[in-house]
Design an enzyme around this catalytic site. Structure first.
Site, mmCIF file in Angstrom:
data_model
loop_
_atom_site.group_PDB
_atom_site.id
_atom_site.type_symbol
_atom_site.label_atom_id
_atom_site.label_comp_id
_atom_site.label_asym_id
_atom_site.label_seq_id
_atom_site.Cartn_x
_atom_site.Cartn_y
_atom_site.Cartn_z
ATOM 1 N N ALA A 60 0.854 -1.191 0.000
ATOM 2 C CA ALA A 60 0.000 0.000 0.000
ATOM 3 C C ALA A 60 0.889 1.240 0.000
ATOM 4 O O ALA A 60 2.073 1.154 0.348
ATOM 5 C CB ALA A 60 -0.867 -0.007 1.248
ATOM 6 N N GLY A 99 0.332 -5.172 0.565
ATOM 7 C CA GLY A 99 -0.821 -5.166 -0.332
ATOM 8 C C GLY A 99 -0.490 -5.791 -1.681
ATOM 9 O O GLY A 99 -1.363 -6.357 -2.348
ATOM 10 N N GLU A 102 -0.966 -9.322 -1.274
ATOM 11 C CA GLU A 102 -2.409 -9.583 -1.167
ATOM 12 C C GLU A 102 -3.039 -9.647 -2.564
ATOM 13 O O GLU A 102 -3.826 -10.538 -2.866
ATOM 14 C CB GLU A 102 -3.078 -8.528 -0.273
ATOM 15 C CG GLU A 102 -2.780 -8.827 1.187
ATOM 16 C CD GLU A 102 -3.191 -7.743 2.154
ATOM 17 O OE1 GLU A 102 -3.015 -6.562 1.829
ATOM 18 O OE2 GLU A 102 -3.658 -8.094 3.247
ATOM 19 N N GLU A 122 3.963 -5.453 6.932
ATOM 20 C CA GLU A 122 3.106 -4.504 7.659
ATOM 21 C C GLU A 122 3.445 -4.433 9.144
ATOM 22 O O GLU A 122 3.372 -3.369 9.766
ATOM 23 C CB GLU A 122 1.628 -4.908 7.522
ATOM 24 C CG GLU A 122 1.028 -4.643 6.165
ATOM 25 C CD GLU A 122 1.260 -5.753 5.156
ATOM 26 O OE1 GLU A 122 2.151 -6.593 5.387
ATOM 27 O OE2 GLU A 122 0.553 -5.794 4.148
HETATM 28 N N1 CAA Z 1 4.566 3.546 0.134
HETATM 29 C C1 CAA Z 1 5.054 4.764 -0.153
HETATM 30 N N2 CAA Z 1 6.355 4.995 -0.422
HETATM 31 C C2 CAA Z 1 7.182 3.942 -0.395
HETATM 32 C C3 CAA Z 1 6.750 2.645 -0.101
HETATM 33 C C4 CAA Z 1 5.374 2.455 0.176
HETATM 34 N N3 CAA Z 1 4.873 1.258 0.433
HETATM 35 N N4 CAA Z 1 7.813 1.820 -0.142
HETATM 36 C C5 CAA Z 1 8.864 2.574 -0.464
HETATM 37 N N5 CAA Z 1 8.486 3.854 -0.609
HETATM 38 C C6 CAA Z 1 9.324 4.979 -1.002
HETATM 39 C C7 CAA Z 1 10.406 5.279 0.020
HETATM 40 O O1 CAA Z 1 9.926 6.156 1.017
HETATM 41 C C8 CAA Z 1 11.471 5.914 -0.842
HETATM 42 O O2 CAA Z 1 11.067 7.236 -1.094
HETATM 43 P P1 CAA Z 1 12.149 8.397 -1.213
HETATM 44 O O3 CAA Z 1 13.027 8.023 -2.355
HETATM 45 O O4 CAA Z 1 11.331 9.617 -1.420
HETATM 46 O O5 CAA Z 1 12.900 8.409 0.074
HETATM 47 C C9 CAA Z 1 11.354 5.156 -2.154
HETATM 48 O O6 CAA Z 1 10.046 4.581 -2.156
HETATM 49 C C10 CAA Z 1 12.366 4.034 -2.326
HETATM 50 O O7 CAA Z 1 12.314 3.223 -1.166
HETATM 51 P P2 CAA Z 1 13.643 2.619 -0.529
HETATM 52 O O8 CAA Z 1 14.673 3.681 -0.399
HETATM 53 O O9 CAA Z 1 13.236 1.899 0.689
HETATM 54 O O10 CAA Z 1 14.096 1.617 -1.683
HETATM 55 P P3 CAA Z 1 14.770 0.189 -1.557
HETATM 56 O O11 CAA Z 1 15.003 -0.247 -2.950
HETATM 57 O O12 CAA Z 1 15.912 0.244 -0.605
HETATM 58 O O13 CAA Z 1 13.668 -0.774 -0.885
HETATM 59 C C11 CAA Z 1 11.488 -1.734 -0.585
HETATM 60 C C12 CAA Z 1 12.496 -1.086 -1.574
HETATM 61 C C13 CAA Z 1 12.031 -3.098 -0.116
HETATM 62 C C14 CAA Z 1 10.209 -1.924 -1.312
HETATM 63 C C15 CAA Z 1 11.332 -0.805 0.641
HETATM 64 O O14 CAA Z 1 11.039 0.495 0.185
HETATM 65 C C16 CAA Z 1 10.235 -1.202 1.561
HETATM 66 O O15 CAA Z 1 10.444 -2.056 2.395
HETATM 67 N N6 CAA Z 1 9.071 -0.555 1.440
HETATM 68 C C17 CAA Z 1 7.959 -0.751 2.321
HETATM 69 C C18 CAA Z 1 7.215 -1.979 1.953
HETATM 70 C C19 CAA Z 1 6.039 -2.147 2.876
HETATM 71 O O16 CAA Z 1 6.127 -1.953 4.058
HETATM 72 N N7 CAA Z 1 4.917 -2.560 2.281
HETATM 73 C C20 CAA Z 1 3.724 -2.768 3.017
HETATM 74 C C21 CAA Z 1 2.963 -1.503 3.047
HETATM 75 S S1 CAA Z 1 1.616 -1.629 4.130
HETATM 76 C C22 CAA Z 1 0.465 -2.473 3.287
HETATM 77 O O17 CAA Z 1 0.613 -2.883 2.186
HETATM 78 C C23 CAA Z 1 -0.748 -2.559 4.175
HETATM 79 C C24 CAA Z 1 -1.981 -3.080 3.657
HETATM 80 O O18 CAA Z 1 -2.106 -4.173 3.194
HETATM 81 C C25 CAA Z 1 -3.142 -2.225 3.833
#
Ligand code: CAA
Length: 718
Positions: A60, A99, A102, A122
């Site tokens: 998400a 997500g 999912e 998450e």
């Molecule tokens: N939403 C918004 N922005 C996100 C994001 C997300 N899910 N994941 C990454 N970003 C953004 C980061 O903030 C970063 O932004 P900036 O360049 O402006 O700083 C950019 O994307 C790149 O991210 P990373 O520097 O972390 O890049 P990476 O290549 O080192 O890692 C990644 C990539 C493994 C995907 C890592 O970003 C990560 O772990 N992201 C979060 C993933 C996550 O937690 N997903 C679950 C979300 S909650 C959900 O999905 C809930 C639900 O079901 C309702």
């Protein structure tokens, strides 16, 4: 955001939302429209969902959290996918997370390239998968795997995911082409039995047993965190309730977590960790400065810190010369490295291949000549300015001109060290935290002459060796130790006044610190703090005696010295502030002899013991550190409160679910924090660290929101 195209009989929904294809509102709308269109399109017999660029959707859009949610929700999009009249294939590369996973689980088939990773992270944001993940994964993998994956947030490599049954096929070659072929092949197959909602959870009758084992695990591993426990409860409900009821239960638990302070703090920490990578210093920033390549390294000093640092470099595949002054110390350093590696393999933190490769990359030496061609050197000798200057003067003569010269000093101003060289622009601080191979913070420090290029190099190095690098300007103690000084001093003053070490430690541990300050002192060694105090006195041009009550104008407590005099150095001698079961033991228990030392110290000084409340213990330690944090901001030692919070989370294991000391202060309310600091300034007049900070006062008076503190920092610096 989602491009729709048709290739033969297959519709392709290409998610295009860089950088990570997060499932923001526009993407959800695009997926909904795409599925509806594909279902109606008479040319189409199956549908592929795929991500453009680096990844399948990584979850998400976290930036939307806390804002009013806009339809369609992810579950509604997922339901459309699962109930689509045509089979849907998720084609996965990169990171298929949250997500994103999912969406893949709502799809009827999942194929992935071998480098892909899947997971439900998450929990690391204080949440649980809120679009059916907890109800659907267990139907596919069984309860134990689902409970473990969802409560840990672990990223699972494609090969393992296939073993778990999450991925149907691992494919090679061009993913889109392979997905089109796969989607064609499945067109003629019935696929209703591929819908996870109709599956039963395997071994559902053993749910009690699995849940209780999982809860025991998570309570131990993630002490204090709410989300992991709730994740297990949500997965558990998949075995106890119908699919529809389970989905409702998941939703309720998701909302409950979403409203908790822990979740807000963990989401803040997620973005803070990324914010600190965007470093700035006079004359350069992450945008303008280019790192130099680091292909070979040297570590000077094979003591505890040096060998720990060498392990970090070796584990990342970097060749390391370990340099010591004599054979005995060198062999001891090598042994330390071998032991750390062996221990890490045993704990599953490092693979056997990495350990074997590390052994071939380590080059012990006694000769400075051997390191003349390395790209980067890290000095990790004793914390003494004269010794460090001697080392840097030698490095300056020997090392190639482009070499970056780093010091692992924990307190000494970089300019004083770099003055021993003819190339201060190449000298930079790389402060590791003990144990260096474990703690994730790398505090990088620039002096007045350090070049942005040198900084860019060590910031990149931090990432390479899997640390979280934070950049700070040089000053005595830098960021982390400077804030830790009042925090630690107050702990000992509290005991001087009447608290017991156990009471102080308990307050800290109840708050979520993994260890109280006295257990930490016993771990790091009372002899070490004894020596550091003497070094500080030397720098101040004075010495410490039994009568010393002030040092550098600050209150001084000699209790540590009394423990040192009795040979109670902590764990290494089997006794310190606590008693241990053996020399090097870990089980700390209260010790009447330690109490006696404290009592006689108080008597000698005429101190009448008083009862101290947990609230006072908490405030005096944490608020004094926060006050120092604002001073650090005001002086421009760092640029934003995020740098302070991340330093505490990764340098001192501050509980992530509280966001960090500065974020925590914003949650309490700055006016309250400021008032209490003023109170302690009146009641504890002999400590400079209680002088209320002006920036804090200004932000409190103007009720400035946390997100705008950094703007006020730069204004106050001008
Ligand atoms: N939403 C918004 N922005 C996100 C994001 C997300 N899910 N994941 C990454 N970003 C953004 C980061 O903030 C970063 O932004 P900036 O360049 O402006 O700083 C950019 O994307 C790149 O991210 P990373 O520097 O972390 O890049 P990476 O290549 O080192 O890692 C990644 C990539 C493994 C995907 C890592 O970003 C990560 O772990 N992201 C979060 C993933 C996550 O937690 N997903 C679950 C979300 S909650 C959900 O999905 C809930 C639900 O079901 C309702």
């Amino acid at each position: 955001m989602v491009d729709y195209s048709v290739n033969g009989s297959v519709a392709v929904l290409m998610v295009n939302n860089p950088p990570v294809n997060a499932l923001g509102h526009a993407v959800r709308v695009g997926l909904k429209t795409g599925i509806e269109r594909g279902a109606k399109d008479s040319r189409v017999r199956s549908i592929v969902i795929i991500g453009k660029g680096q990844t399948f959707p990584a979850g998400a859009d976290i930036r939307e959290f806390g804002k009013p949610s806009k339809e369609p929700w992810l579950t509604a999009v997922g339901n459309l996918i699962e109930t689509c009249s045509k089979p849907v294939v998720a084609a996965i590369h990169g990171t298929c997370l949250g997500g994103g996973l999912e969406i893949a689980l709502f799809s009827h088939y999942r194929i992935a390239v071998s480098s892909a990773r899947v997971g439900f992270p998450e929990v690391t944001l204080g949440l649980l998968p809120g679009a059916g993940g907890t109800q659907r994964l267990s139907r596919l993998t069984g309860l134990p795997v689902a409970m473990e994956m969802i409560s840990s947030g672990r990223h699972v490599p494609a090969k393992k995911a296939k073993e778990y049954g999450i991925i149907d096929e691992i494919v090679s070659g061009d993913l889109l082409k392979t997905a089109l072929k796969f989607a064609q092949e499945v067109q003629s197959r019935p696929f209703k039995d591929r819908c996870l909602r109709y599956k039963v959870v395997p071994n559902a009758d053993r749910v009690e047993e699995y849940a209780s084992a999982a809860l025991t695990q998570v309570k131990k591993k993630y002490k204090g965190f709410e989300a992991p426990v709730t994740c297990v409860q949500a997965v558990r409900s998949s075995a106890e309730l119908s699919y529809e009821e389970g989905m409702k239960r998941e939703r309720d638990l998701f909302l409950q977590l979403g409203q908790s302070g822990q979740s807000k703090a963990q989401q803040y920490a997620f973005f803070a960790e990324r914010a600190v990578t965007k470093w700035q210093m006079p004359g350069g920033s992450y945008k303008t400065a280019k790192p130099l390549p680091v292909r070979s390294t040297a570590v000077i000093g094979g003591g505890t810190m040096g060998s720990g640092i060498a392990v970090c470099l070796l584990s990342a595949g970097l060749p390391v010369y370990l340099l010591e002054q004599n054979e005995k110390f060198l062999q001891s350093g090598v042994k330390l490295i071998e032991n750390i590696m062996a221990g890490s393999v045993k704990l599953g933190k490092v693979s056997m291949e990495t350990a074997k490769r590390a052994a071939t990359l380590l080059k012990p030496t006694l000769s400075y000549d051997d390191i003349k061609d390395v790209d980067l050197v890290i000095e990790a000798v004793f914390e003494n300015l004269d010794i460090k200057k001697e080392v840097f003067s030698k490095l300056d003569k020997i090392c190639k001109p482009s070499a970056i010269l780093c010091t692992n000093t924990s307190t000494i101003d970089i300019d004083r060290i770099s003055s021993a060289t003819s190339r201060p622009e190449k000298v930079v601080g790389t402060h590791f935290f003990a144990p260096a191979y474990h703690m994730k913070l790398l505090e990088n420090i620039y002096g007045t002459k350090t070049s942005p290029e040198a900084v860019a190099t060590v910031m990149k190095l931090g990432k390479t060796i899997n640390k979280v690098p934070v950049l700070v300007k040089s000053c005595h103690g830098f960021l982390a130790n400077r804030m830790n000084a009042p925090f630690g001093s107050e702990a000992i003053f509290l005991v001087e006044e009447g608290a017991s070490p156990q009471e102080v430690d308990q307050v800290n541990e109840d708050f979520g610190m993994p260890m109280g300050p006295f257990k930490v002192r016993d771990l790091s060694g009372i002899d070490i703090s004894w020596r550091i105090n003497r070094e500080v006195a030397k720098v101040l041009g004075t010495s410490i005696t039994k009568e010393t009550r002030f040092l550098g104008g600050n209150r001084y407590c000699g209790l540590n010295d009394d423990f040192y005099d009795k040979g109670r150095y902590g764990r290494k001698t089997g006794k310190g502030w606590y008693l241990y079961e053996k020399v090097g033991g870990k089980n700390a228990v209260a010790d009447p002899e330690a109490e006696e030392i404290i009592n006689s110290y108080r008597q000698r000084r005429g101190i009448v013991k008083r009862k101290i409340t947990p609230q006072e213990i908490f405030e005096r330690q944490f608020y004094s550190a926060i006050n120092e944090g604002f001073r650090i901001l005001e002086e421009g030692i760092c640029n934003m409160p995020e740098e302070i919070d991340i330093s505490w989370i990764y340098g001192f294991s501050y509980p992530k679910y509280r966001g960090g000391p500065m974020f925590y202060a914003s949650q309490i309310g700055l006016q309250r924090v400021y008032d209490r600091i003023c109170h302690y300034h009146e009641t504890c007049p002999y400590s400079i660290h209680w002088v209320p900070n002006r920036l804090l006062k200004k932000l409190a008076e103007n009720n400035v929101p946390f997100t705008q503190w950094a703007n006020h920092v730069s204004k106050s610096k001008m």
